[in-house]
Design an enzyme around this catalytic site. Structure first.
Site, PDB file in Angstrom:
ATOM      1  N   GLU A 101      60.821  26.324  85.979  1.00  0.00           N
ATOM      2  CA  GLU A 101      61.416  25.598  84.842  1.00  0.00           C
ATOM      3  C   GLU A 101      60.351  24.799  84.119  1.00  0.00           C
ATOM      4  O   GLU A 101      59.398  24.321  84.735  1.00  0.00           O
ATOM      5  CB  GLU A 101      62.453  24.603  85.371  1.00  0.00           C
ATOM      6  CG  GLU A 101      63.808  25.228  85.626  1.00  0.00           C
ATOM      7  CD  GLU A 101      64.883  24.517  84.827  1.00  0.00           C
ATOM      8  OE1 GLU A 101      64.716  24.403  83.598  1.00  0.00           O
ATOM      9  OE2 GLU A 101      65.862  24.089  85.433  1.00  0.00           O
ATOM     10  N   ASP A 102      60.567  24.566  82.836  1.00  0.00           N
ATOM     11  CA  ASP A 102      59.637  23.729  82.073  1.00  0.00           C
ATOM     12  C   ASP A 102      59.803  22.252  82.443  1.00  0.00           C
ATOM     13  O   ASP A 102      58.849  21.574  82.790  1.00  0.00           O
ATOM     14  CB  ASP A 102      59.814  23.938  80.554  1.00  0.00           C
ATOM     15  CG  ASP A 102      61.270  23.836  80.098  1.00  0.00           C
ATOM     16  OD1 ASP A 102      62.166  23.642  80.948  1.00  0.00           O
ATOM     17  OD2 ASP A 102      61.512  23.933  78.879  1.00  0.00           O
ATOM     18  N   ASP A 105      65.399  17.424  83.202  1.00  0.00           N
ATOM     19  CA  ASP A 105      65.747  16.203  82.465  1.00  0.00           C
ATOM     20  C   ASP A 105      67.048  15.665  83.082  1.00  0.00           C
ATOM     21  O   ASP A 105      67.014  15.009  84.126  1.00  0.00           O
ATOM     22  CB  ASP A 105      65.883  16.605  80.992  1.00  0.00           C
ATOM     23  CG  ASP A 105      66.221  15.463  80.069  1.00  0.00           C
ATOM     24  OD1 ASP A 105      66.048  14.318  80.461  1.00  0.00           O
ATOM     25  OD2 ASP A 105      66.666  15.716  78.928  1.00  0.00           O
ATOM     26  N   PHE A 155      60.640  12.451  74.586  1.00  0.00           N
ATOM     27  CA  PHE A 155      60.868  13.841  74.189  1.00  0.00           C
ATOM     28  C   PHE A 155      59.502  14.480  74.000  1.00  0.00           C
ATOM     29  O   PHE A 155      58.738  14.087  73.129  1.00  0.00           O
ATOM     30  CB  PHE A 155      61.699  13.922  72.907  1.00  0.00           C
ATOM     31  CG  PHE A 155      62.038  15.335  72.554  1.00  0.00           C
ATOM     32  CD1 PHE A 155      63.082  15.982  73.192  1.00  0.00           C
ATOM     33  CD2 PHE A 155      61.277  16.033  71.631  1.00  0.00           C
ATOM     34  CE1 PHE A 155      63.374  17.315  72.908  1.00  0.00           C
ATOM     35  CE2 PHE A 155      61.563  17.362  71.332  1.00  0.00           C
ATOM     36  CZ  PHE A 155      62.611  17.998  71.968  1.00  0.00           C
ATOM     37  N   ASP A 162      59.417  22.836  72.833  1.00  0.00           N
ATOM     38  CA  ASP A 162      59.493  22.829  71.362  1.00  0.00           C
ATOM     39  C   ASP A 162      60.229  21.619  70.793  1.00  0.00           C
ATOM     40  O   ASP A 162      60.952  20.911  71.501  1.00  0.00           O
ATOM     41  CB  ASP A 162      60.235  24.091  70.884  1.00  0.00           C
ATOM     42  CG  ASP A 162      61.742  23.997  71.138  1.00  0.00           C
ATOM     43  OD1 ASP A 162      62.126  23.664  72.273  1.00  0.00           O
ATOM     44  OD2 ASP A 162      62.522  24.227  70.200  1.00  0.00           O
ATOM     45  N   ARG A 168      55.448  24.967  70.475  1.00  0.00           N
ATOM     46  CA  ARG A 168      55.368  25.588  71.814  1.00  0.00           C
ATOM     47  C   ARG A 168      53.936  26.027  72.132  1.00  0.00           C
ATOM     48  O   ARG A 168      53.560  26.132  73.289  1.00  0.00           O
ATOM     49  CB  ARG A 168      56.271  26.822  71.889  1.00  0.00           C
ATOM     50  CG  ARG A 168      57.757  26.524  71.861  1.00  0.00           C
ATOM     51  CD  ARG A 168      58.542  27.777  72.282  1.00  0.00           C
ATOM     52  NE  ARG A 168      59.935  27.718  71.893  1.00  0.00           N
ATOM     53  CZ  ARG A 168      60.909  27.123  72.598  1.00  0.00           C
ATOM     54  NH1 ARG A 168      60.621  26.543  73.725  1.00  0.00           N
ATOM     55  NH2 ARG A 168      62.152  27.129  72.174  1.00  0.00           N
TER      56      ARG A 168
HETATM   57  P1  5GP Z   1      68.397  19.392  81.486  1.00  0.00           P
HETATM   58  O1  5GP Z   1      69.503  20.389  81.688  1.00  0.00           O
HETATM   59  O2  5GP Z   1      67.629  19.106  82.765  1.00  0.00           O
HETATM   60  O3  5GP Z   1      68.877  18.146  80.812  1.00  0.00           O
HETATM   61  O4  5GP Z   1      67.403  19.987  80.444  1.00  0.00           O
HETATM   62  C1  5GP Z   1      66.743  21.135  80.661  1.00  0.00           C
HETATM   63  C2  5GP Z   1      66.221  21.748  79.375  1.00  0.00           C
HETATM   64  O5  5GP Z   1      66.277  20.877  78.235  1.00  0.00           O
HETATM   65  C3  5GP Z   1      64.775  22.051  79.577  1.00  0.00           C
HETATM   66  O6  5GP Z   1      64.628  23.305  80.203  1.00  0.00           O
HETATM   67  C4  5GP Z   1      64.219  21.986  78.173  1.00  0.00           C
HETATM   68  O7  5GP Z   1      64.356  23.229  77.533  1.00  0.00           O
HETATM   69  C5  5GP Z   1      65.084  20.954  77.476  1.00  0.00           C
HETATM   70  N1  5GP Z   1      64.405  19.641  77.494  1.00  0.00           N
HETATM   71  C6  5GP Z   1      64.666  18.572  78.283  1.00  0.00           C
HETATM   72  N2  5GP Z   1      63.833  17.551  78.010  1.00  0.00           N
HETATM   73  C7  5GP Z   1      63.027  17.986  77.001  1.00  0.00           C
HETATM   74  C8  5GP Z   1      61.947  17.390  76.285  1.00  0.00           C
HETATM   75  O8  5GP Z   1      61.524  16.242  76.490  1.00  0.00           O
HETATM   76  N3  5GP Z   1      61.361  18.177  75.328  1.00  0.00           N
HETATM   77  C9  5GP Z   1      61.767  19.440  75.045  1.00  0.00           C
HETATM   78  N4  5GP Z   1      61.118  20.098  74.093  1.00  0.00           N
HETATM   79  N5  5GP Z   1      62.784  20.034  75.706  1.00  0.00           N
HETATM   80  C10 5GP Z   1      63.401  19.306  76.687  1.00  0.00           C
END
Ligand code: 5GP
Length: 182
Positions: A101-102, A105, A155, A162, A168
């Site tokens: 995973e990237d 959050d 963020f 992105d 990206r």
């Molecule tokens: P979660 O489900 O954990 O809230 O979020 C997961 C997805 O939200 C990540 O895989 C990513 O694509 C996007 N995301 C969460 N935080 C960020 C951030 O700070 N920047 C960006 N560009 N995408 C985020």
């Protein structure tokens, strides 16, 4: 969404720090899997850069799968719902599955995917590795088995991540002040 220029982006994690840390994490995975075969799952689009750099440093027998999930849409905060844009996977029964995973959050995306895999396959093991861990924003009770960097509630963009489809391709991870994004 507001227009954001490259000049608005501040460096949070440099290219050299990313490269060094990704190699460190790959070495830990090489040691932990001890030569056992792994099926690595790339969660598109955000983990594309991390995934390709990571797998090039893994030395066990490896297969790769690519799925696409989305929870942010055109926003800088999670919608709280996961859109499984493409989640086609082969039978993972009996395999060591490594989700890549990237960023974790809220953790909703990771939880969705872990539950999906647990419901559909009896894997030998399921672990997940994240480039970034934004612990402060966590809602779901989920924690990456491995992560490269912990970050504050910013963020971030770059290295696969992105803002409205842009940035990206940056080699570093950066952020823009909240006032610019709102
Ligand atoms: P979660 O489900 O954990 O809230 O979020 C997961 C997805 O939200 C990540 O895989 C990513 O694509 C996007 N995301 C969460 N935080 C960020 C951030 O700070 N920047 C960006 N560009 N995408 C985020």
């Amino acid at each position: 969404m507001k227009d954001v220029n490259l000049s608005d982006i501040n460096v949070l994690i440099s290219e050299s720090d990313i490269n060094e840390r990704v190699k460190q994490i790959a070495n830990i995975l090489n040691s932990d899997y001890n030569g056992e075969e792994v099926c690595a799952i790339c969660v598109l689009k955000g983990s594309v850069m991390f995934f390709t750099d990571l797998v090039r440093n893994l030395n066990m027998p490896l297969t790769m799968e690519f799925i696409r999930l989305s929870s942010y849409g055109h926003s800088t905060s999670s919608s709280g719902m996961v859109n499984a844009v493409d989640i086609k996977l082969p039978d993972l029964t009996g395999k060591n599955v490594l989700i890549v995973e990237d960023i974790v959050d809220t953790g909703i995306t990771a939880k969705f995917l872990l539950d999906y895999i647990a419901m559909n396959f009896k894997t030998k093991s399921t672990k997940f590795v994240a480039l970034l861990d934004k612990k402060i924003a966590r809602c779901a009770d989920v924690h990456p088995d491995y992560y490269c960097f912990e970050i504050d509630d910013k963020f971030v963009v770059g290295y696969g991540l992105d803002y409205d489809g842009h940035f990206r391709n940056l080699k570093f991870i950066g952020y823009a002040d909240k006032s610019i994004l709102q």
